[in-house]
Design an enzyme around this catalytic site. Structure first.
Site, PDB file in Angstrom:
ATOM      1  N   GLN A 196      39.438   3.317  31.461  1.00 15.05           N
ATOM      2  CA  GLN A 196      39.371   3.772  30.070  1.00 15.05           C
ATOM      3  C   GLN A 196      37.933   4.074  29.669  1.00 15.05           C
ATOM      4  O   GLN A 196      37.701   4.544  28.569  1.00 15.05           O
ATOM      5  CB  GLN A 196      39.920   2.683  29.130  1.00 15.05           C
ATOM      6  CG  GLN A 196      41.423   2.535  29.138  1.00 15.05           C
ATOM      7  CD  GLN A 196      41.872   1.338  28.314  1.00 15.05           C
ATOM      8  OE1 GLN A 196      42.373   0.379  28.859  1.00 15.05           O
ATOM      9  NE2 GLN A 196      41.696   1.386  27.000  1.00 15.05           N
ATOM     10  N   ARG A 309      37.554  -9.141  15.654  1.00 14.64           N
ATOM     11  CA  ARG A 309      38.696  -8.373  15.138  1.00 14.64           C
ATOM     12  C   ARG A 309      39.828  -9.301  14.694  1.00 14.64           C
ATOM     13  O   ARG A 309      40.527  -9.034  13.722  1.00 14.64           O
ATOM     14  CB  ARG A 309      39.185  -7.342  16.152  1.00 14.64           C
ATOM     15  CG  ARG A 309      40.239  -6.384  15.576  1.00 14.64           C
ATOM     16  CD  ARG A 309      40.573  -5.232  16.513  1.00 14.64           C
ATOM     17  NE  ARG A 309      39.601  -4.152  16.447  1.00 14.64           N
ATOM     18  CZ  ARG A 309      39.667  -3.117  15.605  1.00 14.64           C
ATOM     19  NH1 ARG A 309      40.679  -3.026  14.746  1.00 14.64           N
ATOM     20  NH2 ARG A 309      38.751  -2.187  15.606  1.00 14.64           N
ATOM     21  N   THR A 441      34.491  -2.045  15.911  1.00 13.77           N
ATOM     22  CA  THR A 441      33.710  -2.901  15.020  1.00 13.77           C
ATOM     23  C   THR A 441      32.231  -2.907  15.447  1.00 13.77           C
ATOM     24  O   THR A 441      31.369  -3.238  14.641  1.00 13.77           O
ATOM     25  CB  THR A 441      34.278  -4.326  14.991  1.00 13.77           C
ATOM     26  OG1 THR A 441      34.378  -4.799  16.335  1.00 13.77           O
ATOM     27  CG2 THR A 441      35.654  -4.336  14.347  1.00 13.77           C
ATOM     28  N   GLU A 730      47.344   1.248  18.515  1.00 13.75           N
ATOM     29  CA  GLU A 730      47.538  -0.200  18.474  1.00 13.75           C
ATOM     30  C   GLU A 730      48.333  -0.720  17.273  1.00 13.75           C
ATOM     31  O   GLU A 730      49.079  -1.689  17.419  1.00 13.75           O
ATOM     32  CB  GLU A 730      46.170  -0.902  18.488  1.00 13.75           C
ATOM     33  CG  GLU A 730      45.371  -0.664  19.750  1.00 13.75           C
ATOM     34  CD  GLU A 730      43.923  -1.072  19.571  1.00 13.75           C
ATOM     35  OE1 GLU A 730      43.182  -0.340  18.898  1.00 13.75           O
ATOM     36  OE2 GLU A 730      43.547  -2.127  20.101  1.00 13.75           O
TER      37      GLU A 730
HETATM   38  N1  MTE Z   1      49.992   4.241  25.241  1.00 15.85           N
HETATM   39  C1  MTE Z   1      50.276   4.378  26.548  1.00 15.85           C
HETATM   40  N2  MTE Z   1      51.349   5.104  26.904  1.00 15.85           N
HETATM   41  N3  MTE Z   1      49.513   3.786  27.508  1.00 15.85           N
HETATM   42  C2  MTE Z   1      48.414   3.017  27.187  1.00 15.85           C
HETATM   43  O1  MTE Z   1      47.734   2.496  28.066  1.00 15.85           O
HETATM   44  N4  MTE Z   1      47.019   2.098  25.353  1.00 15.85           N
HETATM   45  C3  MTE Z   1      46.984   1.694  23.950  1.00 15.85           C
HETATM   46  C4  MTE Z   1      47.434   2.827  23.038  1.00 15.85           C
HETATM   47  N5  MTE Z   1      48.644   3.422  23.536  1.00 15.85           N
HETATM   48  C5  MTE Z   1      48.105   2.848  25.788  1.00 15.85           C
HETATM   49  C6  MTE Z   1      48.932   3.516  24.844  1.00 15.85           C
HETATM   50  C7  MTE Z   1      45.679   1.233  23.508  1.00 15.85           C
HETATM   51  S1  MTE Z   1      45.217  -0.341  23.855  1.00 15.85           S
HETATM   52  C8  MTE Z   1      44.835   2.025  22.784  1.00 15.85           C
HETATM   53  S2  MTE Z   1      43.361   1.452  22.182  1.00 15.85           S
HETATM   54  C9  MTE Z   1      45.175   3.422  22.476  1.00 15.85           C
HETATM   55  O2  MTE Z   1      46.420   3.822  23.045  1.00 15.85           O
HETATM   56  C10 MTE Z   1      44.065   4.317  23.016  1.00 15.85           C
HETATM   57  O3  MTE Z   1      44.306   5.658  22.798  1.00 15.85           O
HETATM   58  P1  MTE Z   1      43.927   6.437  21.460  1.00 15.85           P
HETATM   59  O4  MTE Z   1      42.689   5.819  20.934  1.00 15.85           O
HETATM   60  O5  MTE Z   1      43.767   7.808  21.921  1.00 15.85           O
HETATM   61  O6  MTE Z   1      45.066   6.223  20.538  1.00 15.85           O
HETATM   62  N1  HPA Z   2      38.369  -2.276  19.686  1.00 14.50           N
HETATM   63  C1  HPA Z   2      38.630  -1.985  20.965  1.00 14.50           C
HETATM   64  N2  HPA Z   2      37.739  -1.971  21.901  1.00 14.50           N
HETATM   65  C2  HPA Z   2      36.496  -2.288  21.563  1.00 14.50           C
HETATM   66  C3  HPA Z   2      36.152  -2.605  20.256  1.00 14.50           C
HETATM   67  C4  HPA Z   2      37.141  -2.603  19.257  1.00 14.50           C
HETATM   68  O1  HPA Z   2      36.907  -2.865  18.064  1.00 14.50           O
HETATM   69  N3  HPA Z   2      34.849  -2.884  20.240  1.00 14.50           N
HETATM   70  C5  HPA Z   2      34.428  -2.743  21.509  1.00 14.50           C
HETATM   71  N4  HPA Z   2      35.414  -2.380  22.312  1.00 14.50           N
HETATM   72 MO1  MOS Z   3      42.770  -0.651  23.257  1.00 17.31          MO
HETATM   73  S1  MOS Z   3      42.915  -2.688  23.418  1.00 17.31           S
HETATM   74  O1  MOS Z   3      41.439  -0.768  22.128  1.00 17.31           O
HETATM   75  O2  MOS Z   3      42.071  -0.267  24.753  1.00 17.31           O
END
Ligand code: MTE
Ligand code: HPA
Ligand code: MOS
Length: 775
Positions: A196, A309, A441, A730
């Site tokens: 990621q 958080r 954050t 999330e």
């Molecule tokens: N959805 C799928 N299918 N697979 C994933 O690994 N990760 C989640 C969420 N949805 C995830 C998912 C997490 S922890 C986060 S932070 C967000 O997707 C990240 O993507 P975005 O910031 O583009 O929404």
């Molecule tokens: N969310 C998810 N990932 C992170 C953050 C947060 O607030 N800060 C640093 N990594």
């Molecule tokens: Mo999501 S736990 O912020 O990768």
């Protein structure tokens, strides 16, 4: 009009046909070697020596590497304290210590048993309470204070004191951590990883190998899921593969087995939160004092941010006039816990949702009444315990609407009647909420960059720092860029993420991957739009081609940009009604030697939080939702079913409604798994026993709610984000908590006044034990 449409996910065909390429699908290169990390068989103490001489004699084995072979052997996103390979001090059981290298994985697995570890075992800590007793801490947060919690508590007519406990959670992505390192000329290294955070992977690899950052490139095409588990912890595995590639001058592939991935990598943080709450006879919360303890595991990793958080989310959807919230991360001898969807938010919010169920039982009132009474309001009672004004707050409407659409009042009466009647089963019903703060954050992470390239045939390639893990970020970027140019989504491709194209990027995390990278891509597209409009303005004015001056980006008055419109593959000059096709204007720009590419940097404005006073604006906005779940528990076995769940969310104006529906549904089920069946077991030595699907139970389709309604409200007010959308990744995870509070409500129905001690997860066994307390 691409934005707002249900464009299929850019990997949807590939995922069902097998066309999508994951790391281990990459063809083998000539000379490529396989890498198997092997962990130490002890949770604490000192690693004296490793004897791999016998293993080296086994067929197919080529080499072995240890900590001594690394140029630099520590990494860590926040605190650089974690070894890549154990050198002496052992942090946790199965912590990687030696890399066995061979021609094929079968040979390595056969040879693994010949590796001998000499270990001097030390005292280990496995629980939060043990760690507190031994003062084993990683981080202590500054307390969050609002009002005077002690005074308000002393004055409150009623008080409850307790500890809320929730367990960890395995990410269970389908693709385990995987990476291939290709050694290039002059010692450079190209890494393809399931990460990621390509930029951190690049940095950790460079440091470990003694290279500069410009000598390492990290490419991420996609992940088979990340869920936070690959935010920080993909990096050390990349460093292991890169070490082998550097030493052997051969491509090196490290793809963990499911079992190794589960044993070696960190999980969601278990929390134990001690609290005292004061409330009046109606259930209005008057004071909350809490100390949140997170189990960080062996190393710091992202734990301090995760605890922060959790502290930001301990209010849930409820106004706290007087609160004092403390937090600590403890150090134990378990794998280093890490980011997992919600990032501490679920552990914070669940505490207050649990407290509310206790207040309801104590006052013999319906928990929804307590929630409505305490819910953040629109004009008053709308400032959080860290001083952020909620702004446009849809929470009261969400509660009211879902109460109506789920038929809550009638069903509550039916459930009460059922519970009075049934000798074999008990039902529970509960509505909970999510109010998830959107932004990293850590303020500096709220930035991103993008480059947009328009080719001569009018098709477009976009590159950003966002990584695709299934969440659909690529599709959203594709849509906003296609929308900007007024061309079909198929004319835009989002390319593999690479640190060579987009540098100094933040992890795709905090649900803001789409927000930040869509914004950057739109900004880059806008630069090109402006040049094309300028060109058309000159064409319309009859300026001879060779005499068109550079686009006056700084002089908006000269370029009358708002007179131009991009739609239906046309660039139209609105006042004259004249238009040119997209392909034409692109060609003309090329022959006129105008740039058809643009790079842009974006940063989120308006963030400011003072860690010293614990007051300010850590978040850009909030994503809100509510869910109500109904469960039925078998009184004789503790087994239960989720009869029905209804979800209502505010995602502003969705960029892709279908993808967002998938995110909400998936997150809810993942959240529900965390609070019901996903339980981690270790033996007395701290070795993880639940390290495969046979011993670790994620929800399957039969476990999901029998009736499952997912709905959205239309909210056009979110001016804070691209096309007025809201982040989705999330926030809906927290709605899975409604299943646990419904189980607690069911147990409470059998209580003769005793306050529940139910923990999360509440497996059928746990339900049976809880019910037995009330007999
Ligand atoms: N959805 C799928 N299918 N697979 C994933 O690994 N990760 C989640 C969420 N949805 C995830 C998912 C997490 S922890 C986060 S932070 C967000 O997707 C990240 O993507 P975005 O910031 O583009 O929404
Ligand atoms: N969310 C998810 N990932 C992170 C953050 C947060 O607030 N800060 C640093 N990594
Ligand atoms: Mo999501 S736990 O912020 O990768």
């Amino acid at each position: 009009m691409s934005v707002g449409q249900n464009i299929p996910h850019d990997s949807s065909r590939g995922h069902v046909t097998g066309g999508s390429v994951f790391i281990d699908d990459r063809p083998l290169m000539t000379g490529e070697v396989q890498v198997l990390p092997i962990g130490v068989p002890a949770a604490a103490g000192t690693l004296k020596s490793i004897d791999f001489s016998e293993a080296l004699k086994a067929p197919g084995v080529l080499a072995a590497f240890t900590a001594q072979d690394l140029y630099h052997n520590s990494w860590g996103t926040i605190v650089p304290e974690q070894p890549i390979l154990v050198a002496d001090k052992i942090g946790y059981y199965d912590e990687p210590a030696v890399l066995l290298v061979g021609t094929d994985m079968e040979s390595l697995l056969r040879a693994k048993k010949f590796v001998r570890f000499e270990v001097e075992k030390g005292p280990a800590i496995f629980t939060i309470d043990e760690a507190i007793a031994k003062q084993s801490f990683i981080y202590k947060a500054n307390a969050f204070k609002v009002g005077d919690a002690d005074a308000a508590l002393a004055k409150a007519p009623h008080r409850l004191k307790g500890a809320f406990e929730c367990g960890g959670q395995e990410h269970f992505y389908l693709e385990s951590n995987a990476c291939i390192a290709y050694p290039l000329e002059d010692g450079q290294m190209e890494i393809h990883a399931s990460s990621q955070h390509p930029t951190e992977t690049q940095h950790v690899v460079a440091e470990a190998l003694g290279l500069s950052l410009h000598e390492v490139v990290c490419v991420v095409k996609r992940m088979g899921g990340g869920f936070g588990g690959k935010e920080s912890q993909a990096a050390p595995f990349a460093a292991m593969a890169a070490l082998v590639a550097q030493k052997m001058k051969r491509p090196a592939r490290l793809c963990l087995s499911k079992d190794d991935d589960m044993m070696m990598t960190g999980k969601r943080h278990p929390f134990k939160n001690y609290y005292e709450v004061g409330f009046d006879g109606d259930g209005k919360i008057l004071a909350l004092k809490a100390h949140l303890y997170a189990d960080g595991g062996a190393y710091a990793d992202l734990s301090s941010s995760i605890l922060d958080r959790a502290m930001f989310h301990v209010d849930g959807a409820y106004y706290l006039s007087d609160a004092f919230i403390e937090g600590s991360v403890v150090r134990t001898n378990l794998y280093s816990n890490t980011a997992f969807r919600g990032f501490g938010g679920p552990q914070g919010t669940m505490t207050i949702e649990s407290i509310i169920e206790d207040i309801a039982l104590y006052l013999k009132k319906d928990s929804l009444h307590i929630r409505e009474l305490n819910c953040y309001q629109k004009d008053v009672r709308n400032v959080t315990h860290y001083g952020q004004n909620l702004g446009h707050n849809p929470l009261p409407d969400l509660f009211t609407e879902l109460k109506k659409s789920s038929d809550y009042v009638t069903r509550r009466q039916e459930i009460d009647a059922f519970n009075a009647r049934s000798k074999t089963h008990v039902k529970g019903l509960s509505m909970t909420a999510t109010k998830f703060g959107i932004a990293f954050t850590a303020r500096f992470l709220n930035q991103g960059n993008a480059s947009v390239n328009v080719h001569k045939d009018g098709t477009v390639q976009v590159s950003t720092g966002a990584t695709e893990m299934g969440q659909g970020v690529n599709t959203k970027i594709q849509q906003v860029v296609a929308h900007a140019f007024g061309i079909p989504a198929q004319a835009v491709k989002v390319m593999a993420t690479s640190t060579e194209k987009n540098h100094n990027t933040s992890p795709t995390a905090a649900s803001s991957g789409s927000d930040i990278n869509c914004a950057a891509a739109m900004k880059a597209a806008l630069g090109i739009q402006k040049r094309l409009a300028w060109l058309f303005q000159n064409i319309l004015a009859g300026t001879p081609m060779n005499d068109i001056a550079e686009c006056p980006t700084l002089n908006e008055a000269q370029l009358r940009f708002d007179e131009f419109h991009f739609e239906d593959k046309m660039l139209t000059h609105l006042p004259s009604g004249k238009s040119l096709s997209w392909e034409d204007i692109v060609k003309q720009a090329y022959f006129n030697r105008m740039s058809l590419g643009e790079y842009a940097h974006f940063k989120t404005e308006g963030l400011g939080f003072d860690k010293k006073t614990s007051q300010g604006t850590p978040f850009k906005y909030f994503t809100n939702g509510v869910a109500v779940s109904e469960v039925q528990v078998d009184l004789l076995t503790g087994e239960y079913k989720i009869l029905r769940s209804d979800i209502l969310m505010d995602l502003g104006r969705r960029i892709n409604p279908g993808i967002d529906r998938g995110q909400v549904t998936g997150a809810f089920v993942q959240g529900m798994g965390w609070v019901t069946s996903e339980k981690l077991f270790h033996n007395k030595d701290g070795k993880l026993l639940s390290h495969s699907p046979t011993t670790y139970k994620i929800p399957n389709v039969q476990d999901t709610p029998r009736v499952f309604n997912v709905d959205f409200i239309e909210n056009h007010e979110n001016r804070e984000n691209v096309h007025r959308s809201k982040a989705v990744g999330e926030p809906p995870f927290l709605l899975g908590i409604s299943v646990w509070t419904a189980l607690k409500d069911a147990a409470n129905a059998k209580s003769k006044g005793l306050i529940s001690t139910l923990k999360s997860p509440a497996t059928p066994e746990d339900m049976l034990l809880e019910l037995a307390r009330h007999e």
